[in-house]
Every structure is written in structure tokens, then in C-alpha cells.
Design an enzyme around this catalytic site. Structure first.
Site, PDB file in Angstrom:
ATOM      1  N   ARG A  10     -37.779  -5.633 -12.384  1.00 39.78           N
ATOM      2  CA  ARG A  10     -36.701  -5.261 -13.255  1.00 39.78           C
ATOM      3  C   ARG A  10     -36.933  -3.459 -13.197  1.00 39.78           C
ATOM      4  O   ARG A  10     -38.000  -3.046 -13.287  1.00 39.78           O
ATOM      5  CB  ARG A  10     -36.691  -5.766 -14.730  1.00 39.78           C
ATOM      6  CG  ARG A  10     -35.566  -5.092 -15.564  1.00 39.78           C
ATOM      7  CD  ARG A  10     -35.841  -5.511 -17.026  1.00 39.78           C
ATOM      8  NE  ARG A  10     -34.610  -4.865 -17.833  1.00 39.78           N
ATOM      9  CZ  ARG A  10     -34.593  -4.996 -19.015  1.00 39.78           C
ATOM     10  NH1 ARG A  10     -35.546  -5.532 -19.684  1.00 39.78           N
ATOM     11  NH2 ARG A  10     -33.492  -4.231 -19.771  1.00 39.78           N
ATOM     12  N   HIS A  11     -35.816  -2.869 -13.143  1.00 45.56           N
ATOM     13  CA  HIS A  11     -35.806  -1.541 -13.107  1.00 45.56           C
ATOM     14  C   HIS A  11     -36.657  -0.799 -14.327  1.00 45.56           C
ATOM     15  O   HIS A  11     -36.678  -1.466 -15.445  1.00 45.56           O
ATOM     16  CB  HIS A  11     -34.265  -0.964 -13.002  1.00 45.56           C
ATOM     17  CG  HIS A  11     -33.583  -1.259 -14.235  1.00 45.56           C
ATOM     18  ND1 HIS A  11     -33.778  -0.683 -15.721  1.00 45.56           N
ATOM     19  CD2 HIS A  11     -32.489  -2.120 -14.673  1.00 45.56           C
ATOM     20  CE1 HIS A  11     -32.993  -0.890 -16.462  1.00 45.56           C
ATOM     21  NE2 HIS A  11     -32.377  -1.822 -15.973  1.00 45.56           N
ATOM     22  N   GLU A  89     -26.405  -5.768 -12.892  1.00 46.11           N
ATOM     23  CA  GLU A  89     -26.797  -6.350 -14.341  1.00 46.11           C
ATOM     24  C   GLU A  89     -25.572  -7.244 -14.765  1.00 46.11           C
ATOM     25  O   GLU A  89     -24.455  -7.020 -14.415  1.00 46.11           O
ATOM     26  CB  GLU A  89     -26.796  -5.181 -15.337  1.00 46.11           C
ATOM     27  CG  GLU A  89     -27.284  -5.514 -16.723  1.00 46.11           C
ATOM     28  CD  GLU A  89     -28.310  -6.593 -17.021  1.00 46.11           C
ATOM     29  OE1 GLU A  89     -28.197  -7.681 -16.596  1.00 46.11           O
ATOM     30  OE2 GLU A  89     -29.376  -6.079 -17.747  1.00 46.11           O
TER      31      GLU A  89
END
Length: 250
Positions: A10-11, A89
Site C-alpha cells: 500500500r502506498h 483506490e
């Protein structure tokens, strides 16, 4: 038994994560902390002996820049990368840009939890004349109107993520290439739900921390055997709990 590994990241923390705002498809960049998280993820992967043949990410710069930093730490900045909106997202509709805690004060913690984590619950829709509507963004110019969301539930996010997984990512893994995916909390939750065959209730409670490598191991039939995070378990648990608490009133 031959084991294939897949790495999900995840970023790192974005500027709007830091400000506790609903982000969705808004193209906000990493915070300084997020850059550090991405670099740390790359260092962890290097220490554990990981290297890759191909990378996937979304068309949003917080994920793209996370991948850049990870690959830079691995000395693999040259790696071929495919960017797809299908890894974006989840679209948060009219909630995009709003503070999560303030929204919880207005609508209640449970409503916001359902908007954030409910499986089939969609946030309030955007209108097409809203500047946040993705039809106004040139990166989505080739998408049909049907593909452009006004809002999304996790179920709708799954409807775009899983076909992309099955049609694009998985065949590359089956050809023997080592793959890393840098994406977002909900696009990764969509994939994790599918891989682990999680129920709607189970996925409601799943929170993926920012900037922590999540490793999946698959058998020769590409069925998941196990998965695990790299890093300090207590720190990872604390980061996941912080994600869960973002949608609560102060």
C-alpha cells in the site's frame, strides 16, 4: 514444491492520509513520512533478498511514487511498470476531500465505518458537473462513461480489480516473472479478499497499513499458501490500528 511469491505494498502515507481526509481518486502526493515509509519498504525487501521482473501500480501518484522509491532502494529503477486505473483506490464519491473525523461527528462513527469498510455500501455520489468527477481528468479520457465512477463500494472495486488480476497480473506470474504491486488500501483489500476467500464480515475488519510489504506465497497451482508482512510485528499492528481509527469522531 515450487513457491511463487507476490509482493503487495500500500502506498506510503499521503498528504491527505496525514490530514485524515477521504482521498479516493483525488491525485494527492506522498507526505514526507510517506516517502520515508516507501524507502523503508524498499530497504526491507532488499534485506530479505527480493528482486522483481515486473511491477504494477495505479495511475495515482501516491502509488506511483511509492513504487519509484521502493524500486530505487532495490536498485531496480529500470523495471518495466504497467499503470492501470483498475488498481486505483476505491472512489469515495462526494466524500472525497472531507475530513474523516469531522464526517464521523456529523453522521456517526458507524455510518462512516460502513462507508469506509462496508462491502456493498457506497458513499454519496458525485454529480457529473462536479470538478472531482473523473470524466474531467485527461488520464481517464479513453474510459467509457460506464467505467467512470460517481462513487464505489468495495464490491464495485472488486469488479474492476479481480478481472485485471486474472487477465493481466496472474498470467505474468504464471510465466515465471516475479511481480510487485504498489496500490491502495481498498484496491489491495479487494485483492486480499479474493485471494483469501474472506467473507464480507471479515473484510470489514481488515486494515492494510501504509508502506509495509505484504508477501503472498502461492503453490504450483497458484493457490495462496500463506501471507505475511515484512517488518516489526508490533509496529505493523499499531499502523493497522491507526488506519482503523481514522474514521472515528474525535
Amino acid at each position: 514444491m515450487a513457491v511463487t511469491k507476490l509482493v503487495l505494498v500500500r502506498h506510503g502515507e499521503s498528504q491527505w492520509n496525514k490530514e485524515n481526509r477521504f482521498t479516493g481518486w483525488y491525485d494527492v502526493d506522498l507526505s514526507e513520512k510517506g516517502i520515508s515509509e516507501a524507502k523503508a519498504a524498499g530497504k526491507l525487501l532488499k534485506e530479505e533478498g527480493f528482486s522483481f521482473d515486473f511491477a504494477y501500480t495505479s495511475v495515482l501518484k501516491r502509488a506511483i511514487h511509492t513504487l519509484w522509491n521502493v524500486l530505487d532502494e532495490l536498485d531496480q529503477a529500470w523495471l518495466p511498470v504497467e499503470k492501470s486505473w483498475k488498481l486505483n483506490e476505491r472512489h469515495y464519491g462526494a466524500l472525497q476531500g472531507l475530513n474523516k473525523a469531522e464526517t464521523a461527528e456529523k453522521y456517526g462513527d458507524e455510518q462512516v465505518k460502513q462507508w469506509r469498510r462496508g462491502f456493498a455500501v457506497t458513499p454519496p455520489e458525485l454529480t457529473k458537473d462536479d470538478e472531482r468527477y473523473p470524466g474531467h481528468d485527461p488520464r481517464y479520457a479513453k474510459l467509457s462513461e460506464k467505467e467512470l465512477p460517481l462513487t464505489e463500494s468495495l464490491a464495485l472495486t472488486i469488479d474492476r480489480v479481480i478481472p485485471y488480476w486474472n487477465d493481466t497480473i496472474l498470467p505474468r506470474m504464471k510465466s515465471g516473472e516475479r511481480v510487485i504491486i504498489a496500490a491502495h488500501g481498498n484496491s489491495l483489500r479487494a485483492l486480499v479478499k479474493y485471494l483469501d476467500n474472506m467473507s464480507e464480515d471479515e473484510i470489514l475488519e481488515l486494515n492494510i497499513p501504509t508502506g509495509v510489504p505484504l508477501v503472498y506465497e502461492f503453490d504450483e497451482n497458484f493457490k495462496p499458501i500463506k501471507h505475511y508482512y515484512l517488518g516489526n510485528a508490533d509496529e505493523i499492528a499499531a499502523k493497522a490500528a491507526a488506519v482503523a481509527n481514522q474514521g472515528k469522531a474525535k
